[in-house]
Design a protein around this motif. Sequence first.
Motif, PDB file in Angstrom:
ATOM      1  N   UNK A 175       0.831  -1.203   0.000  1.00  0.00           N
ATOM      2  CA  UNK A 175       0.000   0.000   0.000  1.00  0.00           C
ATOM      3  C   UNK A 175       0.866   1.254   0.000  1.00  0.00           C
ATOM      4  N   UNK A 176       1.917   1.266   0.818  1.00  0.00           N
ATOM      5  CA  UNK A 176       2.807   2.427   0.868  1.00  0.00           C
ATOM      6  C   UNK A 176       3.509   2.647  -0.468  1.00  0.00           C
ATOM      7  N   UNK A 177       3.916   1.574  -1.111  1.00  0.00           N
ATOM      8  CA  UNK A 177       4.550   1.695  -2.421  1.00  0.00           C
ATOM      9  C   UNK A 177       3.615   2.272  -3.459  1.00  0.00           C
ATOM     10  N   UNK A 178       2.373   1.814  -3.428  1.00  0.00           N
ATOM     11  CA  UNK A 178       1.383   2.325  -4.382  1.00  0.00           C
ATOM     12  C   UNK A 178       1.106   3.809  -4.138  1.00  0.00           C
ATOM     13  N   UNK A 179       0.975   4.189  -2.880  1.00  0.00           N
ATOM     14  CA  UNK A 179       0.727   5.594  -2.563  1.00  0.00           C
ATOM     15  C   UNK A 179       1.925   6.461  -2.942  1.00  0.00           C
ATOM     16  N   UNK A 180       3.134   5.966  -2.713  1.00  0.00           N
ATOM     17  CA  UNK A 180       4.340   6.707  -3.087  1.00  0.00           C
ATOM     18  C   UNK A 180       4.360   6.955  -4.595  1.00  0.00           C
ATOM     19  N   UNK A 181       4.015   5.940  -5.379  1.00  0.00           N
ATOM     20  CA  UNK A 181       3.994   6.109  -6.838  1.00  0.00           C
ATOM     21  C   UNK A 181       2.948   7.123  -7.263  1.00  0.00           C
ATOM     22  N   UNK A 182       1.786   7.091  -6.651  1.00  0.00           N
ATOM     23  CA  UNK A 182       0.746   8.059  -7.003  1.00  0.00           C
ATOM     24  C   UNK A 182       1.179   9.483  -6.676  1.00  0.00           C
ATOM     25  N   UNK A 183       1.758   9.674  -5.496  1.00  0.00           N
ATOM     26  CA  UNK A 183       2.195  11.014  -5.094  1.00  0.00           C
ATOM     27  C   UNK A 183       3.301  11.508  -6.010  1.00  0.00           C
ATOM     28  N   UNK A 184       4.247  10.624  -6.342  1.00  0.00           N
ATOM     29  CA  UNK A 184       5.352  11.009  -7.215  1.00  0.00           C
ATOM     30  C   UNK A 184       4.835  11.363  -8.604  1.00  0.00           C
ATOM     31  N   UNK A 185       3.889  10.600  -9.135  1.00  0.00           N
ATOM     32  CA  UNK A 185       3.356  10.881 -10.469  1.00  0.00           C
ATOM     33  C   UNK A 185       2.602  12.209 -10.500  1.00  0.00           C
ATOM     34  N   UNK A 186       1.856  12.511  -9.448  1.00  0.00           N
ATOM     35  CA  UNK A 186       1.145  13.777  -9.389  1.00  0.00           C
ATOM     36  C   UNK A 186       2.118  14.955  -9.310  1.00  0.00           C
TER      37      UNK A 186
END
Length: 67
Positions: free
Chosen positions: A52-63
């Motif tokens: 979950x943390x990895x997925x959230x990190x990717x979303x934040x980085x992409x935004x």
Amino acid sequence: MSRRDLGPWAIFGAPLVIAILALTGLVGALLADGAWDWIGAVLLAGAIAGAVAGRMFCRIRNRAERG
């Protein structure tokens, strides 16, 4: 960073760690009682939290990259 910069460890490292944690937790919880039940639960929870943390990190980085 382009895809050429990424080696196999950069691509598959995190999923491999999550898989090892999950498998260790499952096997430990299934084969032994007592402390292994708790250890298994902690390892499984850690694997899920890592995913979950990895997925959230990717979303934040992409935004942030989009602006």
